[in-house]
Each structure stands twice: as C-alpha cells, then as structure tokens.
Design a protein around this motif. Structure first.
Motif, PDB file in Angstrom:
ATOM      1  N   GLN A   1      -4.916 -10.543  -2.288  1.00  0.00           N
ATOM      2  CA  GLN A   1      -4.194 -10.168  -3.510  1.00  0.00           C
ATOM      3  C   GLN A   1      -2.831 -10.801  -3.520  1.00  0.00           C
ATOM      4  O   GLN A   1      -2.158 -10.887  -2.563  1.00  0.00           O
TER       5      GLN A   1
ATOM      6  N   ALA B   1     -11.229   0.773  -3.037  1.00  0.00           N
ATOM      7  CA  ALA B   1     -10.983  -0.260  -4.046  1.00  0.00           C
ATOM      8  C   ALA B   1      -9.500  -0.460  -4.330  1.00  0.00           C
ATOM      9  O   ALA B   1      -9.096  -1.523  -4.796  1.00  0.00           O
ATOM     10  N   ASP B   2      -8.681   0.550  -4.048  1.00  0.00           N
ATOM     11  CA  ASP B   2      -7.249   0.465  -4.328  1.00  0.00           C
ATOM     12  C   ASP B   2      -6.414  -0.018  -3.148  1.00  0.00           C
ATOM     13  O   ASP B   2      -5.205  -0.172  -3.263  1.00  0.00           O
TER      14      ASP B   2
ATOM     15  N   GLY C   1      -4.702  -2.564  -0.819  1.00  0.00           N
ATOM     16  CA  GLY C   1      -4.221  -3.930  -1.025  1.00  0.00           C
ATOM     17  C   GLY C   1      -4.244  -4.724   0.268  1.00  0.00           C
ATOM     18  O   GLY C   1      -3.404  -4.509   1.136  1.00  0.00           O
TER      19      GLY C   1
ATOM     20  N   ASN D   1       0.808  -1.224   0.000  1.00  0.00           N
ATOM     21  CA  ASN D   1       0.000   0.000   0.000  1.00  0.00           C
ATOM     22  C   ASN D   1       0.841   1.274   0.000  1.00  0.00           C
ATOM     23  O   ASN D   1       0.289   2.367   0.120  1.00  0.00           O
TER      24      ASN D   1
ATOM     25  N   LYS E   1      -5.633   6.726  -1.171  1.00  0.00           N
ATOM     26  CA  LYS E   1      -6.176   5.656  -2.007  1.00  0.00           C
ATOM     27  C   LYS E   1      -7.671   5.490  -1.762  1.00  0.00           C
ATOM     28  O   LYS E   1      -8.149   5.683  -0.651  1.00  0.00           O
ATOM     29  N   SER E   2      -8.357   5.079  -2.810  1.00  0.00           N
ATOM     30  CA  SER E   2      -9.771   4.729  -2.649  1.00  0.00           C
ATOM     31  C   SER E   2      -9.859   3.369  -1.963  1.00  0.00           C
ATOM     32  O   SER E   2      -8.870   2.620  -1.919  1.00  0.00           O
TER      33      SER E   2
END
Length: 120
Positions: A120, A101-102, A104, A35, A98-99
């Motif tokens: 992921q 959705a982004d 990790g 991240n 970060k959103s």
C-alpha cells in the motif's frame, strides 16, 4: 482484540549497520503509523534478511526505536537464484480491532515489487 499479522519489507542500498538501522527503523515506523499502533500493540516480530546482509541484526533497529519488551527473532531468507538482493522482511504479530482486510502492509521502495497485491 484479535491477533493479526502485518507484513512488510525494505530493500537496502548497501550492507552497512547504520543503513540497516535507518531503513528497518523506517519500515517499522511506517508499519506502526499506517496501522495506528504503538509498541504496546506488538506481540512479536519476525525478521528475515537475504543472505547478502550480514552487517547487523535487523532486530537491533527495533530496539533502537524503543521496542524493548517485545520478542524479536531474526532468520535468513532462502537463497533463491534471481531473488531481490539486500531485502529485510518483517512479519509482526499484533493485537488490533482491525479486520484482516484493513491491515496496512508496508513495502518500502523497490521492495513494493515483492507483493504488488498487498503493498500500500
């Protein structure tokens, strides 16, 4: 900056303090790296451990990584029959642009089976 949450988990091979430090340290390092975070981006971290882990506090691994001024807490995971054994889970609250959705999320080794939808 928004407040975001990052999830992660790792399954330990055995209940030994040194092994817990190694595996939880690897999990935290992967969360930070994936991240693009530093310790300064951390707000707090919750750790849970399954009831079969009692050799050390998972938060001790964070302190050994140099995460020393971030509030940490440990709790015991629910003792559910058939649940994966020897698992440490992490919920880290962070500041990030970060959103959701982004973000990790990191599930290492066999723990990836816990959340195939976000691992992921």
């Amino acid at each position: 900056m928004a407040v975001r949450a990052v999830r992660g988990a790792v399954q330990l091979e055995r209940d030994e303090a040194g092994h817990m430090d190694e595996r939880v340290g690897a999990l935290l390092s992967a969360i930070l790296e994936r991240n693009g975070l530093t310790a300064d981006d951390l707000i707090s971290i919750w750790f849970t451990a399954t009831p079969d882990l009692h050799s050390d506090f998972p938060a001790a691994a964070a302190r050994k990584l140099g995460i020393v001024d971030v509030p940490l807490i440990c709790a015991q995971e629910l003792d559910i029959e058939g649940a994966m054994p020897r698992v440490v889970r992490v919920l880290a609250h962070i500041e990030s642009d970060k959103s959701r959705a982004d973000i990790g999320h990191v599930y290492l080794g066999a723990a990836a089976a816990l959340r195939k939808d976000i691992a992921q």
